[in-house]
Design an enzyme around this catalytic site. Sequence first.
Site, PDB file in Angstrom:
ATOM      1  N   ARG A  56       0.846  -1.208   0.000  1.00  0.00           N
ATOM      2  CA  ARG A  56       0.000   0.000   0.000  1.00  0.00           C
ATOM      3  C   ARG A  56       0.876   1.250   0.000  1.00  0.00           C
ATOM      4  NH1 ARG A  56      -1.858   1.848   4.416  1.00  0.00           N
ATOM      5  NH2 ARG A  56      -2.269  -0.197   5.353  1.00  0.00           N
ATOM      6  N   TYR A 109     -14.806  18.449 -15.051  1.00  0.00           N
ATOM      7  CA  TYR A 109     -15.199  17.062 -14.918  1.00  0.00           C
ATOM      8  C   TYR A 109     -16.201  16.930 -13.763  1.00  0.00           C
ATOM      9  CZ  TYR A 109     -15.263  12.121 -14.385  1.00  0.00           C
ATOM     10  OH  TYR A 109     -15.707  10.827 -14.291  1.00  0.00           O
ATOM     11  N   ASP A 180      -6.135  19.980 -13.879  1.00  0.00           N
ATOM     12  CA  ASP A 180      -6.525  18.685 -14.444  1.00  0.00           C
ATOM     13  C   ASP A 180      -6.123  18.695 -15.917  1.00  0.00           C
ATOM     14  OD1 ASP A 180      -7.837  16.528 -15.602  1.00  0.00           O
ATOM     15  OD2 ASP A 180      -9.570  16.665 -14.259  1.00  0.00           O
ATOM     16  N   LYS A 205      -8.023   7.823 -19.364  1.00  0.00           N
ATOM     17  CA  LYS A 205      -8.336   8.396 -20.664  1.00  0.00           C
ATOM     18  C   LYS A 205      -7.152   8.240 -21.626  1.00  0.00           C
ATOM     19  CE  LYS A 205     -12.016   9.281 -18.319  1.00  0.00           C
ATOM     20  NZ  LYS A 205     -12.235  10.533 -17.614  1.00  0.00           N
TER      21      LYS A 205
HETATM   22  C1  LIG Z   1     -12.535  10.917 -16.287  1.00  0.00           C
HETATM   23  C2  LIG Z   1     -12.022  12.185 -15.754  1.00  0.00           C
HETATM   24  C3  LIG Z   1     -11.712  12.326 -14.392  1.00  0.00           C
HETATM   25  C4  LIG Z   1     -11.950  11.242 -13.382  1.00  0.00           C
HETATM   26  O1  LIG Z   1     -11.104  10.150 -13.605  1.00  0.00           O
HETATM   27  P1  LIG Z   1     -11.481   8.621 -13.254  1.00  0.00           P
HETATM   28  O2  LIG Z   1     -10.294   7.886 -13.714  1.00  0.00           O
HETATM   29  O3  LIG Z   1     -12.754   8.298 -13.994  1.00  0.00           O
HETATM   30  O4  LIG Z   1     -11.702   8.556 -11.780  1.00  0.00           O
HETATM   31  C5  LIG Z   1     -11.180  13.539 -13.981  1.00  0.00           C
HETATM   32  N1  LIG Z   1     -10.986  14.566 -14.842  1.00  0.00           N
HETATM   33  C6  LIG Z   1     -11.287  14.464 -16.151  1.00  0.00           C
HETATM   34  C7  LIG Z   1     -11.052  15.625 -17.053  1.00  0.00           C
HETATM   35  C8  LIG Z   1     -11.808  13.276 -16.664  1.00  0.00           C
HETATM   36  O5  LIG Z   1     -12.110  13.188 -17.959  1.00  0.00           O
END
Ligand SMILES: *Cc1c(COP(=O)(O)O)cnc(C)c1O
Length: 384
Positions: A56, A109, A180, A205
């Site tokens: 962990r 998001y 982000d 993604k």
């Molecule tokens: C999908 C996404 C997230 C969240 O990520 P997960 O892997 O689904 O938890 C955060 N920010 C953006 C821009 C996203 O497209």
Amino acid sequence: MTDLSGHSAHLAPDTLTVAAGRPPREHDSPVNAPIVLSSTFHETVAPTSADRIYARMSNPTWDPFEEALGQLEGASLPALAFASGLGAAAAALSLVPTGGVVVIPRHAYGGSVSLALAEEARGRFSVRQVDIADTAQVLAQLNGASMLWLESPTNPMLEVAETAVLADAAHAAGAVVVVDNTFNTPLVCRPLDYGADVVLHSVTKYLAGHSDVVLGALVTSDAELRTKLTTHRTLHGAIAGPFEVWLALRGLRTLALRMERSQSNALELARRLQAHPAVELVRYPGLPEDPGHERATAQLKGYGGIISIETAGGREAADALVAAVRIWLPATSLGGVESLIERRRRQPGEPLTVPEALVRLSVGIENVEDLWADLDQALTSVGR
Ligand SMILES: *Cc1c(COP(=O)(O)O)cnc(C)c1O
């Protein structure tokens, strides 16, 4: 790990995606880092802080991925992998002191906004939602802020922020800046160069890129922040599974080619969609008419693979479009090799400022003529 520090700064990003995070060059050693499936590690009598101890806290499979992503983002420290993008977001929001203020885009998001609002609802901190493209509005909201959360271009409206200006003002106000960078990837933007303190990725993604992994990551060059984020990961336990991290590093190897193709497909499709009678509006920062075009051109090395359109026939036409495509896959998420299409407002949590007829396209790496023919036949059928 192969030590690329020293010359990694001179390697082009598309070389780094392939060369970073390789095991040492020793006779008969593998060229790819293996998956290590072990929850615990042999101890020595005199433990040191560098010991792995327990999985962990640390796992050898994380290291090559964290090295590679840290280098790609231009950070002086390795990234931190998390179980998901939102696991990473939770760790980033933990940096906000109790009673603090988080400034966050109204369009971002959905999970990140929902998480911030849930923290506000239970009294942890307060949230100010802003139109991130409106620099004056954001600047006015930064007074007393503890964190500025940026996403640019935003999901799904594709608004573009003046990242460096906002980051400077946030720092002057004493706020930590989190960006982000999921939509861009480090090949299109390195937010640390624009003043971000922490960069967030939903690795799910583009980085992993094949819609078969859920994973997240944070990147920072600030050792103190990284220690806090690591402690949060260890104590809250949103750790990445070794197999997921291995898949993500495998995906990262082809990131440059995938991004290049997604982006060139997206630009071509955006132009053609603009001329289609069944389409009322195309949002894509690569189009000269787009409100974010100038900023995107100045800050980004590409315009990304996401397009949002509004169908001329409103919500019904948008639903019919999604139902009529044959190659595009009707599904949420983005950034995979396959093209995805979704009417965003079908999600109950989507902000009401997102138009009902808005359809988000995540443009994959298929042949652009096939993608266009499919969209064109579907749009023409709903336009009737
Ligand atoms: C999908 C996404 C997230 C969240 O990520 P997960 O892997 O689904 O938890 C955060 N920010 C953006 C821009 C996203 O497209």
